[in-house]
Write a protein that holds these residues in place. Structure first.
Motif, mmCIF file in Angstrom:
data_model
loop_
_atom_site.group_PDB
_atom_site.id
_atom_site.type_symbol
_atom_site.label_atom_id
_atom_site.label_comp_id
_atom_site.label_asym_id
_atom_site.label_seq_id
_atom_site.Cartn_x
_atom_site.Cartn_y
_atom_site.Cartn_z
ATOM 1 N N TYR A 139 0.838 -1.204 0.000
ATOM 2 C CA TYR A 139 0.000 0.000 0.000
ATOM 3 C C TYR A 139 0.880 1.264 0.000
ATOM 4 O O TYR A 139 0.565 2.255 -0.670
ATOM 5 C CB TYR A 139 -0.919 0.008 1.216
ATOM 6 N N ASN A 140 1.994 1.214 0.750
ATOM 7 C CA ASN A 140 2.918 2.364 0.766
ATOM 8 C C ASN A 140 3.503 2.609 -0.620
ATOM 9 O O ASN A 140 3.727 3.762 -1.019
ATOM 10 C CB ASN A 140 4.050 2.115 1.764
ATOM 11 N N GLU A 185 0.920 4.350 -2.578
ATOM 12 C CA GLU A 185 0.846 5.738 -2.110
ATOM 13 C C GLU A 185 1.989 6.557 -2.704
ATOM 14 O O GLU A 185 1.786 7.690 -3.180
ATOM 15 C CB GLU A 185 0.902 5.778 -0.590
ATOM 16 N N SER A 200 1.391 7.284 -6.294
ATOM 17 C CA SER A 200 0.404 8.358 -6.446
ATOM 18 C C SER A 200 1.031 9.732 -6.242
ATOM 19 O O SER A 200 0.712 10.689 -6.952
ATOM 20 C CB SER A 200 -0.733 8.168 -5.436
ATOM 21 N N LYS A 201 1.936 9.819 -5.279
ATOM 22 C CA LYS A 201 2.529 11.118 -4.944
ATOM 23 C C LYS A 201 3.652 11.531 -5.900
ATOM 24 O O LYS A 201 3.861 12.725 -6.140
ATOM 25 C CB LYS A 201 3.097 11.077 -3.524
#
Length: 283
Positions: A149-150, A153, A156-157
């Protein structure tokens, strides 16, 4: 040849929406290739250094440092490092019902599989962090879920844009058909002559077309495919080396060991012993 470390995990829990499958880091040698291969999960690559290309649906896509690409489940792909600046990359394989929508929200779709990212060191660090959790425990599985999940994330960033117009070239039709034939028959002693006869084309002409599009000879490609397939089997199963040699088309275990050692830099037995993420007993 490549220097690679990786972690492969079998699911203990029944995650359906999103789950960690495997990950790794690879530093390739000039013109190192992998595939064609088909996965049953989504495979995300982040290029840390160098350049290369991947082939999917009749097209070669040329990428370099700071870019990435996604391979969708069920898609046959082939990728190869540049001869001048062979690439180094990390990868994460994830599965689940929500992965496609997560990627789509980032602009990654079957029509736009490539993208640009920043924070390369952070991607590298996350993958190396995964490698510390090789033991098959419930806690480690949950930690790997969190890291996956990290990773999403971070993607995405740090993703700056999808590459709607990345440098690409179309492959010759005979070469595409050759790849399909090899993919179906590499496990037996198929020859350039046989492939040419199936395509009703001169063998020498086919060899020139293949070398132009793929960058290596047909014989070398078949050998690369046998070695890369055997590498996956060695890393994820406890099958005897002699059985694996037979499965990928080598007449003897000795012939397989010689070819594997030449391609990987160590014997199949040593590779199995040193692979990450295995706590199975090896016989």
């Amino acid at each position: 040849m490549e220097e690679a470390i990786f972690l492969v995990k079998q699911q203990r829990s029944n995650f359906k929406d999103f789950y960690f499958s495997f990950c790794g880091h690879s530093k390739t040698f000039p013109s190192h290739s992998f595939g064609p291969a088909v996965r049953d999960v989504f495979l995300i690559h982040i290029i840390l250094e160098g350049s290369g290309y991947y082939s999917i649906k009749k097209t070669n896509y040329h990428l370099s440092k700071g870019q990435g690409f996604v391979i969708y489940p069920g898609e046959s792909t082939f990728y190869q490092a540049s001869e001048e600046q062979p690439w180094e990359y990390v990868w994460l394989a994830i599965g689940g019902e929500l992965v496609e929508s997560y990627l789509s929200n980032l602009g990654i779709t079957p029509a736009h599989l490539s993208f640009e990212v920043t924070n390369l060191a952070d991607f590298h660090a996350l993958i190396l962090q995964c490698l510390a959790y090789e033991q098959d425990t419930q806690l480690n599985e949950l930690i790997l879920q969190k890291i996956a999940y990290n990773f999403m994330e971070l993607l995405s960033k740090s993703m700056t844009q999808t590459l709607k117009e990345s440098h690409s070239t179309k492959m010759n039709g005979y070469v595409l058909e050759s790849l399909e034939i090899i993919g179906e028959h590499f496990w037996r002693n198929i020859t350039v002559k046989e492939i040419a006869e199936k395509l009703m084309i001169d063998a020498s002409y086919l060899s020139r077309l293949f070398k132009k599009d793929i960058g290596i000879s047909i014989k070398s490609y078949i050998n690369e495919m046998r070695i890369s397939t055997s590498r996956d089997i060695i890393a994820t199963t406890n099958l005897p080396i002699s059985k694996i040699a037979e499965m990928v088309g080598f007449p003897t275990t000795q012939a397989f060991s010689k070819a594997f050692s030449k391609g990987m830099g160590l014997s199949p037995f040593a590779y199995r012993k040193e692979r990450i993420g295995s706590n199975r007993e090896i016989s």
